[in-house]
Structure formats: C-alpha cells, structure tokens
Design an enzyme around this catalytic site. Sequence first.
Site, PDB file in Angstrom:
ATOM      1  CG  ASP A 133      -0.232  -0.260   2.520  1.00  0.00           C
ATOM      2  OD1 ASP A 133       1.004  -0.433   2.502  1.00  0.00           O
ATOM      3  OD2 ASP A 133      -0.910  -0.285   3.558  1.00  0.00           O
ATOM      4  CE  LYS A 184       0.834   4.563  15.358  1.00  0.00           C
ATOM      5  NZ  LYS A 184      -0.576   4.237  15.303  1.00  0.00           N
ATOM      6  CG  ASP A 245       0.478   4.152   4.767  1.00  0.00           C
ATOM      7  OD1 ASP A 245      -0.377   3.559   4.103  1.00  0.00           O
ATOM      8  OD2 ASP A 245       0.721   3.897   5.961  1.00  0.00           O
TER       9      ASP A 245
HETATM   10  P1  GTP Z   1      -5.363  -1.445   8.053  1.00  0.00           P
HETATM   11  O1  GTP Z   1      -6.274  -2.560   8.516  1.00  0.00           O
HETATM   12  O2  GTP Z   1      -6.138  -0.275   7.548  1.00  0.00           O
HETATM   13  O3  GTP Z   1      -4.311  -1.070   9.042  1.00  0.00           O
HETATM   14  O4  GTP Z   1      -4.578  -1.962   6.750  1.00  0.00           O
HETATM   15  P2  GTP Z   1      -3.749  -3.334   6.502  1.00  0.00           P
HETATM   16  O5  GTP Z   1      -4.582  -4.495   6.883  1.00  0.00           O
HETATM   17  O6  GTP Z   1      -3.291  -3.298   5.092  1.00  0.00           O
HETATM   18  O7  GTP Z   1      -2.533  -3.259   7.516  1.00  0.00           O
HETATM   19  P3  GTP Z   1      -1.139  -2.516   7.328  1.00  0.00           P
HETATM   20  O8  GTP Z   1      -1.341  -1.251   6.562  1.00  0.00           O
HETATM   21  O9  GTP Z   1      -0.485  -2.426   8.645  1.00  0.00           O
HETATM   22  O10 GTP Z   1      -0.341  -3.587   6.469  1.00  0.00           O
HETATM   23  C1  GTP Z   1       0.888  -3.309   5.835  1.00  0.00           C
HETATM   24  C2  GTP Z   1       1.023  -4.241   4.646  1.00  0.00           C
HETATM   25  O11 GTP Z   1       1.069  -5.595   5.088  1.00  0.00           O
HETATM   26  C3  GTP Z   1      -0.136  -4.156   3.686  1.00  0.00           C
HETATM   27  O12 GTP Z   1       0.382  -4.244   2.388  1.00  0.00           O
HETATM   28  C4  GTP Z   1      -1.001  -5.354   4.030  1.00  0.00           C
HETATM   29  O13 GTP Z   1      -1.674  -5.875   2.885  1.00  0.00           O
HETATM   30  C5  GTP Z   1       0.020  -6.368   4.531  1.00  0.00           C
HETATM   31  N1  GTP Z   1      -0.499  -7.237   5.596  1.00  0.00           N
HETATM   32  C6  GTP Z   1      -0.942  -6.864   6.825  1.00  0.00           C
HETATM   33  N2  GTP Z   1      -1.314  -7.924   7.540  1.00  0.00           N
HETATM   34  C7  GTP Z   1      -1.105  -9.014   6.743  1.00  0.00           C
HETATM   35  C8  GTP Z   1      -1.307 -10.448   6.921  1.00  0.00           C
HETATM   36  O14 GTP Z   1      -1.765 -10.937   7.964  1.00  0.00           O
HETATM   37  N3  GTP Z   1      -0.960 -11.248   5.869  1.00  0.00           N
HETATM   38  C9  GTP Z   1      -0.466 -10.751   4.700  1.00  0.00           C
HETATM   39  N4  GTP Z   1      -0.175 -11.616   3.726  1.00  0.00           N
HETATM   40  N5  GTP Z   1      -0.270  -9.422   4.500  1.00  0.00           N
HETATM   41  C10 GTP Z   1      -0.584  -8.579   5.514  1.00  0.00           C
END
Ligand code: GTP
Length: 382
Positions: A133, A184, A245
């Site tokens: 993202d 943070k 982000d």
């Molecule tokens: P929020 O729920 O809005 O915080 O978004 P998010 O679920 O994408 O979490 P975050 O932005 O912290 O994740 C950072 C990156 O890691 C993103 O590209 C997510 O797709 C990926 N990510 C987060 N959790 C997982 C997981 O459990 N498995 C996988 N495969 N990717 C994950």
Amino acid sequence: MRAHPASAADPSQEPSGRYRRPATEAILLVGGKGTRLRPLTVHTPKPMIPAAGVPFLTHQLARARAAGVEHVVMATSYLAEVFEPHFGDGSALGLHLEYVTETEPLGTGGALRNVAHRLRSAPDEPVLVFNGDILTGLDIPALVATHRSSGADVSLHLTRVEDPRAFGLVPTDPDGRVTAFLEKPQTPEQIVTDQVNAGAYVFTRSVLDAIPAGRPVSVERETFPGLLAEGAHLQGMVDSTYWLDLGTPQAFVRGSADLVLGTAPSPAVPGRRGERLVLAGARVAEDAKLSGGTCVGAGAVIGPGARIEGSTILAGAVVEADAVVRDSLVGQGAHVGPRCVLQGAVIGDGAVVGADNEFLHGARVWCEARIPAAAVRFSPDE
Ligand code: GTP
C-alpha cells in the site's frame, strides 16, 4: 521468467559494479484487511483498488520490474482469490508471479515466513519486500546497493515526515545503522528523529527463513526489534523522494491524483499525465470540468456541468449534472445525484446518493447504501 544474459557491457557483472547488481526476487505483502480504507475494501483488497485507472498493485509491480526484479511472490490472505485472475502469471508485466494464501492471517512477518519456501535466492542473497500500500519514488537499486555494500541482514527504506507522531520512529547512527525501533511518540521529548519506516525492505534471504513459522508475527513489532536485540545489522537508507502510505481514503485519493498528474512516479499509468485521465468507455459531458488529477474509470458517466477535482471515479459510476466532487472517491457502479457536493468523501461501491446531498470532511457512504434526495437545499447565497 525472462533471462537476462550477462554481457561484457553490463556493469553489474564487473568487479567495480558488484554492488549494483539488482535483487531479482521480491515478496509483496498484500493480505491485510485494509480496515482504515473501508468501505472501499469491502469487496476489493486495498492493493486491487484502482489508482490512476489500474489496480494500485500494478504501479508497484511495474516499478519493481523496472528495478530488475523478475520473480515476485504475493503473500495474500484477505480476499485472496481476486489477485491471480487479474495478474495471472505476470507475463503481461514481464514478471513471473506466484501466489501464496494464508489460511489464517499471519501478520506481516508471518506472511513473509509463509512464502519464503517459494524463493529461489541463495541464503546470502538479497530479497526485496514491499508493503502493498505504499506509493513511492524510492530508488530501489540504491536500497539494494546499500544492503550489499553495508553487509546488513536487513535494510530499510526510511522516509522523513513533518509530523512523526503517527509513526513508529527509526533512529540511525551516523553510518545509517539502525539503533532502535521506537513506538509512536507520546510526548515531544520522545520525538528523537523524523525518520520513519517507509514499508520497503531488503532482507538477506536466510533472515526470512529464520522468522518463526506457523503463527502470527509482526515484522515491525517483533522481527525488527528482536533482530536488533540479537545484535543483527539493520541498515537504514533515508530516501526522501515521493512517499505516501495509501492506508486511508484521503491518502488513496491523493495518491491516485498524484499518479495522474505525474507527481508520483509509475511506468504503469494508462495514458498521458495531466489534469485528468479518462479511461476508454467513459462518457464525460462536454461542459463538465475535470481537473487536479481526476481519474474517470471505464464505463463511468459524468453529467453536464459537473465539476470534479482531484478525485477518483471508479468504473461504471455515475455523477449527475452540476454535482461538485472534490478530493473524493466514488466507488464502482455508485450513483451521485444531481447537484450533490462531495468534499473529502467516499461513496462505497453500488451506493446511490439522491439529488442535492452534501457529504463533507471524511464522510463515508457504505456500499449499496440508498440515500434519498435531500429534502431542502439552501443555495450558497440564501
Ligand atoms: P489497516 O487494517 O487499515 O491497518 O490496513 P492493513 O490491513 O493493510 O494493515 P497494514 O497497513 O499495517 O499492512 C501493511 C502491509 O502488510 C499491507 O500491504 C497489508 O496488505 C500487509 N499485511 C498486513 N497484515 C497481513 C497479513 O496478515 N498477511 C499478509 N499476507 N499481509 C498482511
């Protein structure tokens, strides 16, 4: 996979160019639930939401390819089934793509460990890792070169932010070596640096293999601090180029507009950069005004007199006559009635908003919602 035979003219094959060799493998973390982006992520995982006319992930894949990556493993979980039908084996992008799906979400570190067996790199070779993202102009080859020349176990892209309060901080010593991972900051004294983790890494492959298997692990909260405590070498590379982000609706809309305008770099924008990008099959009334990096998706309809600035109108959506849409996102097949005003708003897929409504300052309308026409409308001079 495409072969890249070495040639005498290839500086990466020469002793002096040994640090310029690209990393040829990457893992993309695309399994998150994207809760902050709801309702956009109800039907579509965050990396598949269109930004500047193509699923956001396309921009990341194209930039990775341009940096020399050939093989990408996608770590999927939430709505995992939608990635492969779109990207297939990756050959359209000149990549070899593989998909691994977690039965239970394993977090960022667990996801890396879960796909590590698909890598072909030797234990001491570098592997790129990208959060799915992040929109950035990061010099990927420079991050790999930093990793090679410093001999680090993990190298992190760090970016400087004006207000670090919303981020975990990553201070480094004068040589760029990471000295701590700080939560943070709660007080001004805790803001010891403006450097934050930008979500792109190079791991030495053996470090990925050593992440515990079969349970959720956070790379940010467990793997990195644990490695530091064990004395591992974590190298930071500050690159303050474009970085966003796309985790929130406002950031997503901004990122898409920046891609259309050309402020954000990507080889994958399907058209000329400028004030607007209108995809094939969209219909825009002659006197409608589109500006500020607005993107109108395939099959969308923009009515007469509508003004759309810095916004994303997804495929099949309708914005009726004299509506004003600023810094907003209108979801797939959604319908915005005549004279509506949207400012910093998100209209979920398939929602229908009746005439004369106003949605301002972060308002979100859920997918398939039905909002009746506003009963009373005051014109600005009333
Ligand atoms: P929020 O729920 O809005 O915080 O978004 P998010 O679920 O994408 O979490 P975050 O932005 O912290 O994740 C950072 C990156 O890691 C993103 O590209 C997510 O797709 C990926 N990510 C987060 N959790 C997982 C997981 O459990 N498995 C996988 N495969 N990717 C994950």
